[in-house]
Design a protein around this motif. Structure first.
Motif, PDB file in Angstrom:
ATOM      1  N   TYR A   6     -12.801  43.556   4.658  1.00 48.35           N
ATOM      2  CA  TYR A   6     -11.560  42.886   4.235  1.00 48.35           C
ATOM      3  C   TYR A   6     -10.493  43.917   3.860  1.00 48.35           C
ATOM      4  O   TYR A   6      -9.335  43.828   4.280  1.00 48.35           O
ATOM      5  CB  TYR A   6     -11.852  41.956   3.056  1.00 48.35           C
ATOM      6  N   THR A  62     -24.656  46.574   1.032  1.00 44.82           N
ATOM      7  CA  THR A  62     -25.098  45.183   0.905  1.00 44.82           C
ATOM      8  C   THR A  62     -24.144  44.323   1.742  1.00 44.82           C
ATOM      9  O   THR A  62     -23.021  44.751   2.050  1.00 44.82           O
ATOM     10  CB  THR A  62     -25.033  44.702  -0.556  1.00 44.82           C
ATOM     11  N   PRO A  63     -24.574  43.117   2.120  1.00 46.30           N
ATOM     12  CA  PRO A  63     -23.667  42.246   2.883  1.00 46.30           C
ATOM     13  C   PRO A  63     -22.331  42.036   2.168  1.00 46.30           C
ATOM     14  O   PRO A  63     -21.269  42.011   2.795  1.00 46.30           O
ATOM     15  CB  PRO A  63     -24.449  40.943   2.997  1.00 46.30           C
ATOM     16  N   ARG A  64     -22.376  41.908   0.851  1.00 51.63           N
ATOM     17  CA  ARG A  64     -21.140  41.700   0.087  1.00 51.63           C
ATOM     18  C   ARG A  64     -20.248  42.936   0.152  1.00 51.63           C
ATOM     19  O   ARG A  64     -19.036  42.835   0.327  1.00 51.63           O
ATOM     20  CB  ARG A  64     -21.488  41.377  -1.379  1.00 51.63           C
ATOM     21  N   GLU A  65     -20.865  44.102  -0.017  1.00 54.19           N
ATOM     22  CA  GLU A  65     -20.076  45.341   0.064  1.00 54.19           C
ATOM     23  C   GLU A  65     -19.451  45.480   1.446  1.00 54.19           C
ATOM     24  O   GLU A  65     -18.304  45.904   1.576  1.00 54.19           O
ATOM     25  CB  GLU A  65     -20.963  46.569  -0.230  1.00 54.19           C
ATOM     26  N   ARG A  88     -18.617  43.044   3.525  1.00 57.90           N
ATOM     27  CA  ARG A  88     -17.499  42.093   3.668  1.00 57.90           C
ATOM     28  C   ARG A  88     -16.275  42.559   2.907  1.00 57.90           C
ATOM     29  O   ARG A  88     -15.140  42.411   3.366  1.00 57.90           O
ATOM     30  CB  ARG A  88     -17.923  40.704   3.154  1.00 57.90           C
ATOM     31  N   LEU A  89     -16.523  43.103   1.717  1.00 57.14           N
ATOM     32  CA  LEU A  89     -15.397  43.613   0.925  1.00 57.14           C
ATOM     33  C   LEU A  89     -14.713  44.771   1.667  1.00 57.14           C
ATOM     34  O   LEU A  89     -13.485  44.797   1.805  1.00 57.14           O
ATOM     35  CB  LEU A  89     -15.888  44.062  -0.456  1.00 57.14           C
ATOM     36  N   SER A 147     -16.694  40.319 -10.968  1.00 54.31           N
ATOM     37  CA  SER A 147     -17.545  40.458  -9.785  1.00 54.31           C
ATOM     38  C   SER A 147     -16.910  41.423  -8.792  1.00 54.31           C
ATOM     39  O   SER A 147     -17.594  42.223  -8.156  1.00 54.31           O
ATOM     40  CB  SER A 147     -17.760  39.107  -9.094  1.00 54.31           C
ATOM     41  N   CYS A 163     -18.397  45.110  -7.565  1.00 54.60           N
ATOM     42  CA  CYS A 163     -18.613  45.381  -6.142  1.00 54.60           C
ATOM     43  C   CYS A 163     -17.777  46.579  -5.690  1.00 54.60           C
ATOM     44  O   CYS A 163     -18.237  47.420  -4.926  1.00 54.60           O
ATOM     45  CB  CYS A 163     -18.287  44.129  -5.325  1.00 54.60           C
ATOM     46  N   VAL A 218     -17.463  32.839  -9.427  1.00 54.17           N
ATOM     47  CA  VAL A 218     -17.376  34.287  -9.587  1.00 54.17           C
ATOM     48  C   VAL A 218     -16.250  34.584 -10.556  1.00 54.17           C
ATOM     49  O   VAL A 218     -15.386  33.744 -10.798  1.00 54.17           O
ATOM     50  CB  VAL A 218     -17.085  35.019  -8.258  1.00 54.17           C
ATOM     51  N   VAL A 246     -13.708  37.113   0.180  1.00 56.71           N
ATOM     52  CA  VAL A 246     -15.017  37.783   0.231  1.00 56.71           C
ATOM     53  C   VAL A 246     -16.106  36.935  -0.419  1.00 56.71           C
ATOM     54  O   VAL A 246     -17.240  36.917   0.033  1.00 56.71           O
ATOM     55  CB  VAL A 246     -14.928  39.179  -0.430  1.00 56.71           C
ATOM     56  N   TRP A 247     -15.754  36.216  -1.465  1.00 56.38           N
ATOM     57  CA  TRP A 247     -16.759  35.412  -2.174  1.00 56.38           C
ATOM     58  C   TRP A 247     -16.661  33.924  -1.815  1.00 56.38           C
ATOM     59  O   TRP A 247     -17.582  33.172  -2.073  1.00 56.38           O
ATOM     60  CB  TRP A 247     -16.618  35.591  -3.691  1.00 56.38           C
TER      61      TRP A 247
END
Ligand code: CA
Length: 221
Positions: free
Chosen positions: A161, A152-155, A157-158, A190, A194, A186, A179-180
């Motif tokens: 990082y 996912t986009p969040r994964e 970015r994490l 969260s 993730c 959050v 990341v958030w």
């Protein structure tokens, strides 16, 4: 020859560290008070700094802050007393990369220092490899043996990082902010969720949990 600056006010520890690194081919500078340490850090720009926190004249936090303010990016490894999570988080927030609790084994410290020096050499690359994986930061893709791993986009970015700060102890709040972002609500949970889904997609051991502090991405577990 890599250069290392040791800022520590315990004379016996300074001597031991100096001998250990000099005998392994390092160019070693030492300072036994914070003001001298800060001067040497800024004037010699060493490849890595080993930094005690409680120091006469200028403390280790202030040194971290000043060194980063001057735009110097060498790894800073704090030498900390055991069980000082608050102090560790403060140091990490001020620009230190990681910490090692006293007392430590010299061999472990040398291994950590060498890992940091290898990574700071390779840090600029847009493609980062660990185990069977290849993370392409420019293309926003993760591959495992040439097959794309869906994130996912969040994964993503994490992971980006964590990877760009590999080997560093990362406090949860720093991860949340990076990341958030600051704008949405959050919770630390969260991050945990993730991290859990990301771990399930790569080898779980790459993302180490640091109790009471946060996480560390370790490409050579
Ligand atoms: Ca001290």
């Amino acid at each position: 020859m890599p250069s290392i600056l040791i800022v520590e006010d315990e004379p016996a520890l300074v001597r031991g560290l100096k001998d250990a690194f000099a005998s392994r081919g390092f160019d070693v500078l030492t300072a036994q008070d914070g003001a001298t340490g800060l001067d040497l850090a800024l004037s010699t720009n060493p490849d890595l700094i080993l930094l005690d926190i409680m120091l006469p004249r200028v403390n280790g936090y202030e040194i971290c802050r000043m060194v980063r303010e001057q735009g110097l990016e060498m790894p800073i490894l704090m030498l900390t007393a055991k069980g000082q999570e608050e102090d560790i988080i403060l140091g990490l927030n001020l620009g230190a990369d990681d910490y090692i609790g006293k007392p430590f084994r010299i061999a472990e410290l040398v291994a950590r220092v060498n890992a940091f020096l290898r990574r700071s050499k390779a840090k600029q690359a847009e493609v980062f490899r660990f185990g069977d994986f290849e993370l392409n930061l420019a293309a926003h893709k993760l591959f495992r043996k040439d097959r794309e791993v869906e994130l996912t986009p969040r994964e993503f970015r994490l992971l980006a990082y964590l990877v760009s700060r590999r080997g560093c102890a990362l406090p949860r709040n720093n991860i949340l902010n990076a990341v958030w972002g600051h704008s949405i609500v959050v919770t630390p949970r969260s991050i945990d969720r993730c991290v859990a889904t990301l771990r399930a997609k790569i080898e779980p051991s790459y993302i180490q949990t640091i109790r009471d502090i946060g996480y560390r991405f370790e490409p050579e577990p």
